[in-house]
Every structure is written in C-alpha cells, then in structure tokens.
Design a protein around this motif. Structure first.
Motif, mmCIF file in Angstrom:
data_model
loop_
_atom_site.group_PDB
_atom_site.id
_atom_site.type_symbol
_atom_site.label_atom_id
_atom_site.label_comp_id
_atom_site.label_asym_id
_atom_site.label_seq_id
_atom_site.Cartn_x
_atom_site.Cartn_y
_atom_site.Cartn_z
ATOM 1 N N ALA A 201 84.189 70.899 70.794
ATOM 2 C CA ALA A 201 83.349 70.078 71.608
ATOM 3 C C ALA A 201 82.813 70.887 73.010
ATOM 4 N N ASN A 202 81.664 70.540 73.239
ATOM 5 C CA ASN A 202 80.953 71.304 74.535
ATOM 6 C C ASN A 202 81.672 70.457 75.620
ATOM 7 N N THR A 203 82.555 71.140 76.184
ATOM 8 C CA THR A 203 83.007 70.424 77.461
ATOM 9 C C THR A 203 83.683 71.536 78.223
ATOM 10 N N GLY A 204 83.810 71.442 79.411
ATOM 11 C CA GLY A 204 84.177 72.350 80.591
ATOM 12 C C GLY A 204 83.157 73.466 80.881
ATOM 13 N N SER A 205 83.538 74.092 82.154
ATOM 14 C CA SER A 205 82.593 75.031 82.657
ATOM 15 C C SER A 205 83.303 76.308 83.423
ATOM 16 N N ALA A 206 82.641 77.139 83.568
ATOM 17 C CA ALA A 206 83.407 78.507 84.120
ATOM 18 C C ALA A 206 82.470 79.106 85.040
ATOM 19 N N VAL A 207 82.966 79.871 85.873
ATOM 20 C CA VAL A 207 81.922 80.727 86.876
ATOM 21 C C VAL A 207 82.647 82.281 86.864
ATOM 22 N N THR A 208 81.896 83.285 86.776
ATOM 23 C CA THR A 208 82.359 84.726 86.685
ATOM 24 C C THR A 208 81.422 85.401 87.979
ATOM 25 N N GLN A 209 82.155 85.920 88.780
ATOM 26 C CA GLN A 209 81.575 86.589 89.838
ATOM 27 C C GLN A 209 81.977 88.025 89.782
ATOM 28 N N GLY A 210 81.175 88.943 89.959
ATOM 29 C CA GLY A 210 81.642 90.378 89.729
ATOM 30 C C GLY A 210 80.796 91.410 90.564
ATOM 31 N N LEU A 211 81.448 92.427 90.931
ATOM 32 C CA LEU A 211 80.856 93.666 91.566
ATOM 33 C C LEU A 211 80.952 94.759 90.662
ATOM 34 N N GLU A 212 80.145 95.892 90.494
ATOM 35 C CA GLU A 212 80.212 97.204 89.787
ATOM 36 C C GLU A 212 79.526 98.200 90.587
ATOM 37 N N ILE A 213 80.143 99.375 90.800
ATOM 38 C CA ILE A 213 79.871 100.349 91.484
ATOM 39 C C ILE A 213 79.894 101.739 90.585
ATOM 40 N N ALA A 214 78.954 102.230 90.041
ATOM 41 C CA ALA A 214 79.147 103.671 89.403
ATOM 42 C C ALA A 214 78.369 104.778 90.285
ATOM 43 N N ALA A 215 79.133 105.750 90.143
ATOM 44 C CA ALA A 215 78.555 107.183 91.012
ATOM 45 C C ALA A 215 78.875 108.435 90.309
ATOM 46 N N SER A 216 77.946 109.221 90.362
ATOM 47 C CA SER A 216 78.308 110.640 89.871
ATOM 48 C C SER A 216 77.859 111.662 90.919
ATOM 49 N N PHE A 217 78.270 112.824 91.173
ATOM 50 C CA PHE A 217 78.168 113.812 92.002
ATOM 51 C C PHE A 217 78.304 115.278 91.434
ATOM 52 N N TRP A 218 77.328 115.987 91.829
ATOM 53 C CA TRP A 218 77.516 117.332 91.236
ATOM 54 C C TRP A 218 78.004 118.046 92.587
ATOM 55 N N VAL A 219 79.364 118.444 92.990
ATOM 56 C CA VAL A 219 79.831 118.965 94.137
ATOM 57 C C VAL A 219 79.464 120.395 93.828
ATOM 58 N N THR A 220 79.502 121.086 92.895
ATOM 59 C CA THR A 220 78.723 122.163 92.913
ATOM 60 C C THR A 220 77.677 122.232 91.648
ATOM 61 N N ASP A 221 77.307 123.667 91.181
ATOM 62 C CA ASP A 221 76.279 123.634 90.094
ATOM 63 C C ASP A 221 77.249 123.519 89.019
ATOM 64 N N ASN A 222 78.516 123.563 88.867
ATOM 65 C CA ASN A 222 79.391 123.659 87.767
ATOM 66 C C ASN A 222 80.342 122.307 87.580
#
Length: 551
Positions: free
Chosen positions: A396-417
């Motif tokens: 049956a179509n019954t009920g409800s829900a809420v999803t809240q979220g945070l996403e952080i993605a990072a990438s760093f070249w500390v040196t050339d290698n």
C-alpha cells in the motif's frame, strides 16, 4: 591473482582486442574474461569448505560502422554467466565464517544483452537512438527448515514419515526479457537556449517460480516438490514516456534549467500455484495502470573561473503495481489494520530531491573542493502490510520519510607527486509518517542508513626511470552503525560500525603495469545484514597481484 584470509585463492583474466577493418569506417572490438572469487565460509556439518565461491564468465563483441563523418552505428552483444555458491553468511551462534546445513544452496544465471545505437550530428542538433534487448535466466536454490506442521503435512502427502536426516530446499527459477527503445534529440550547446526532447518505450516480461526441492530428501521419493508446492508469477510491464528539457543561459555565468517527463505504465500479472500445501490448483490475474509525471528545475552560477554554485529540485518515481486478492479469512485483520479491503493496486512513490552545492578548483588546479547539501522528501511510500495470523501481505502507498544530508569531497596535490583526498557524508534519514498497518514508528531511522561515513586516501606517483613510474596508494573507509529494519520493529538489529584499510603499490610503464594490492587489511569482520540466526558478511582480508599489458 588473489588470496582471501580464512578462504581460498581466486583470479581474474580479461582481454580486449580492437580490429580496424576499414579505415575510418568499420572496426570490431572483442573482449572476454573469466573471474573466480574465492570463498571463505565453511559448512562444518558437511565438511565442505569455501562454499560461497563465485565464478563469472563474460564475452562482448561490438561492431562500429561510420558511414559518414556525422553518423556512427554501434551493434553489440554481451554475454555473462554467473555461478554463485552458497550465500556469504555464517550462523551467528557459530565461530566466524562457519555455518551448518545439509542442503546445497546455489545461484546461477545467464544474461545476454543486445544493443543497437545510432548517432547522427545534424550540425545544430544531434540525434541518438538506443535499442536494447535483455534476456536473463536464473535459478536459485535456498535451504529450508520445515516446521513440525509442514513436516507432518509433507509426510501425509507422500504417505511416508519425514526422515530426520532429510534436507529440504526451495528452487526459484526466473526469466526476464526486456526491450527498450529511446530516442533523444538535443541542441549542440552553442545557443542562448539549449534544448533536449526524447521518447522512451519499454516492454518487459518477468517470470518468477517457486517449488519445493525434495531431491535431498530420500524418504520422500514418492512425490516431487511440485506435488507438495509450486507457484509461478508472470508480470508484463509496458511503459511509454516522453521527456524534454530547456536550459536558458541568462548571462555568461547564470543559467536556468527546467525539465519534465510524462509517462504511462501498465502492469499485468498472472499468478498460479498448485500442490498439497496450496490446497490444489489456484490462478488469479490482476492489473494496474498509472499516468504520472516528474519535474526538474536547476540553477547554475559561475561565480568565477573554477567556482560553480548550483541549486536543483528533481522529482523521482518508482513504478507501482497490483496486489493479489486476499481470502475472506483475512477480513478481520484487514479491518483491525484500518482497511475495509486490501487495495487492488498501489501507485508510484512520490519523491522530491532538493540540493544546493558548489564545485571549486583552487590553487591553480592543485586543489578541488566540492560541497553539497540535500533534502529528500519521500511520500506515498510503498510499504508491505503484513497480516500476522492470516499469513498474507499486500503493498500500500502509506507513510513518509525525510532524508537530509551533507557531502564534502576534496583532493589536494601537496606536491607534484603526492595527492591527498577525502570525502565525508552525513545523513539524517527518518520516518516522518506511518500509515495503517505499515511497519515502523515516526522518528525511526531508515534501514541501512548510517549517520556518518567517510573515506580518506593518499596517492604517491614518481618517475624512477625513463617511461617507468612507481605508484603507491593507501585508503581508509569508515561506515557508521545502522539498523537492518525500522528501529521499532522487533526483528531490527543494529549493525556495528566498521573501518577498513586498503593499499596498492606498483610499477607502470607505457605498455604494461604490475601492482600488489590488499583490501580489508585489518581483516575486519563486516556484517552487512542479520536475518534470523544468520549474519551476512563482506569479504575478509584479500591480497592480490594485478598485471596489465597493452600490445
């Protein structure tokens, strides 16, 4: 080649060859592979080791034909065969990676996919036609622990009492055929207003059967599993849809997008059953049909080079379906659950996803930082309503829900290698409404939704001689605790959080590469689900060597 702790060796071989037949006009691409994933679960009752071993074979052929500079045609066929042993689970009361049982469980499938894709560039617009046909056959065998009542009924049907040494299972054959056709016409992206229009058609048939497997029950040789119980459900789905999207470039930096998809879905189901457990032959037919639409809106703003901000709202859906009729013996429980009668069909879910975020390139390209915040509102959930003593269920179509979220993605070249990266995900997913008879309570977390998870990695690359480099990588992955069902449901189990570590080091040259790698290096016992007295688990520590060569 790989070696799994507590288990056996595995391996994988893949090959690809490209064959030009006519310069700039006709080419053939062939690929094939064989993969063995070593098992690690032992059946201490039968003495069989590594019962969850998996073997896969695949092959693919593609022909590319380019009759002109603006047109390409790709014809392809892909085949995959999979032979899985027993499920990757162990009995909770036993030591890790051990189980008991005399019935041999297995899962086999053969899948063939045919594709035909045509692309043509008209100059101001491009057309894509994608035709696909999928044919999949499968058969799964599951162990059953029969109750005393079922053992008595089985013995009465065969005329022979059930022996204590007999083992029983359920065989579930399946077949799926799916044809899809999509046309997509889009502008070339060089105008103030970009557009896209398209159409989609689907025709699929899915058959699922069940029958008792008495092949490992010698005392019941007088009957077959079909004599005791057999069933088959065939579902035919037809869907037709049209979609379109407009993007307005309001300024050089600001654009707005609006899109819509309208569709009609029909579903016809024929369900049959027979055998002593079913009380003789039965047959029923039910149908469902739905017309609906989904919408999409988006804004993008290029604050500066390398800094993009966006906001979007998108609607999603999941097909509805039909319910089989319930016997009159369920009327009292239906009324107690708040239903005058069981719904004959249920509609699609209603879901809206709202998201804002930014994508940023910093320090002259040496750093990338992406951030997103989102909220998903899920209404008219498709919930299974169980009627306890009646022994029946419906959706049956019954009920409800809420999803809240945070996403952080990072990438760093500390040196050339040296590159360092991480991504963090935080989720708050809860039931906000519960309908009549549906499981769960308001504020229950959604199943299998950890509040936090993250991944961090480091990769080092350095040329050690002309044309040869050493590449080393290490990563750590964390997944928080989560529930196997809505928290208030009696069968719900809380799964522990876990952390895994992986590493890889190797040499790379222009036409070859070799690497030593390891996954789950700390040999963490990762439980992904708990069902009754068994725990589903992921692969233990695995060490392997990978070799790649080009010619």
């Amino acid at each position: 080649m790989t070696s799994t702790e507590h288990g056996e060796e595995g391996g994988r071989v893949d090959g690809v060859v490209n064959i030009p037949l006519v310069d700039d006009r006709l080419a053939l691409r062939l690929s094939a592979g064989h993969r063995e994933e070593g098992g690690w679960v032992d059946n201490i009752q039968t003495g069989e080791e590594n019962i969850n071993t998996v073997e896969r074979d695949n092959a693919r052929a593609q022909v590319l034909f380019a009759p002109s500079m603006n047109t390409s045609v790709i014809l392809g066929v892909t085949y995959q065969s999979e032979d899985r042993g027993a499920p990757s689970r162990y009995m909770t009361a036993l030591p890790a990676y051990q189980t008991m049982g005399t019935f041999a469980e297995s899962s086999e499938s053969d899948t063939t996919l045919y594709t035909f894709t045509v692309e043509h560039d008209f100059g101001g617009a491009s057309l894509i036609s994608a035709t696909n046909y999928l044919d999949r056959e499968s058969e799964n065998a599951f162990a059953l622990n029969l109750s005393a009542g079922l053992r008595g009924l089985l013995g009465a049907t065969s005329g022979t009492p059930v022996a204590t040494t007999d083992s029983f299972g359920l065989v579930a054959p399946g077949e799926n055929e799916r044809f899809t056709q999509e046309f997509r016409l889009s502008s070339n992206g060089q105008s103030q207003i970009d557009w896209l229009v398209g159409a989609f058609y689907e025709d699929s048939t899915n058959s699922i059967g069940e029958a008792f497997d008495l092949s490992q029950a010698p005392s019941q040789a007088a009957i077959t599993g079909a004599d005791f119980y057999t069933s088959n459900s065939t579902t035919e789905i037809e869907q037709i849809a049209a979609f379109g999207e407009l993007t307005f470039h309001l300024t050089d930096r600001l654009s707005a997008t609006a899109g819509a998809r309208v569709f009609n879905v029909t579903e016809d189901v024929i369900a049959t059953a027979d055998g002593a457990l079913n009380g003789g032959p039965t047959s029923e037919t039910f149908s469902a049909e739905e017309d609906s639409h989904t919408l999409k809106f988006a804004l993008e703003y290029q604050l500066a080079d390398g800094h993009l901000f966006y906001a979007q709202a998108a609607e999603g859906f999941r097909n509805g379906g039909g319910n089989s009729a319930l016997p009159a013996t369920c009327n009292a429980e239906l009324a107690a659950a708040g239903y005058a009668s069981a719904p004959t069909q249920y509609g699609s879910d209603s879901l809206w996803n709202y998201e804002v975020g930014s994508k940023n390139t910093l320090l002259n390209g040496r750093a990338i930082v992406n951030v997103a915040l989102y909220r998903i509102e899920w209404d008219n959930m498709q919930s299974t309503v169980a009627l306890g003593s009646c022994g029946q269920t419906f959706v049956a179509n019954t009920g409800s829900a809420v999803t809240q979220g945070l996403e952080i993605a990072a990438s760093f070249w500390v040196t050339d290698n040296l590159n360092l990266g991480f991504d963090i995900t935080g989720i708050d997913a809860q039931l906000t409404g519960v309908g009549a008879g549906a499981p769960g309570q308001v504020d229950d977390p959604l199943p299998f939704a950890p509040n936090w998870s993250f991944n961090a990695n480091a990769q080092y690359e350095r040329e050690i001689s002309n044309g040869m480099s050493v590449v080393a990588r290490a990563d750590v992955n964390y997944v928080g605790s989560r529930y196997t069902d809505f928290r208030s449901v009696a069968r719900a189990q809380e799964l522990d959080d876990y952390t895994t570590y992986g590493a890889r080091i190797g040499l790379e040259a222009d036409n070859w590469a070799i690497a030593l790698f390891g996954t789950n290096l700390s040999d963490e016992r990762i439980v992904t689900n708990i069902i009754s007295t068994s725990s589903q688990i992921s692969r233990p520590r695995t060490i392997g060597i990978n070799l790649t060569t080009n010619f």
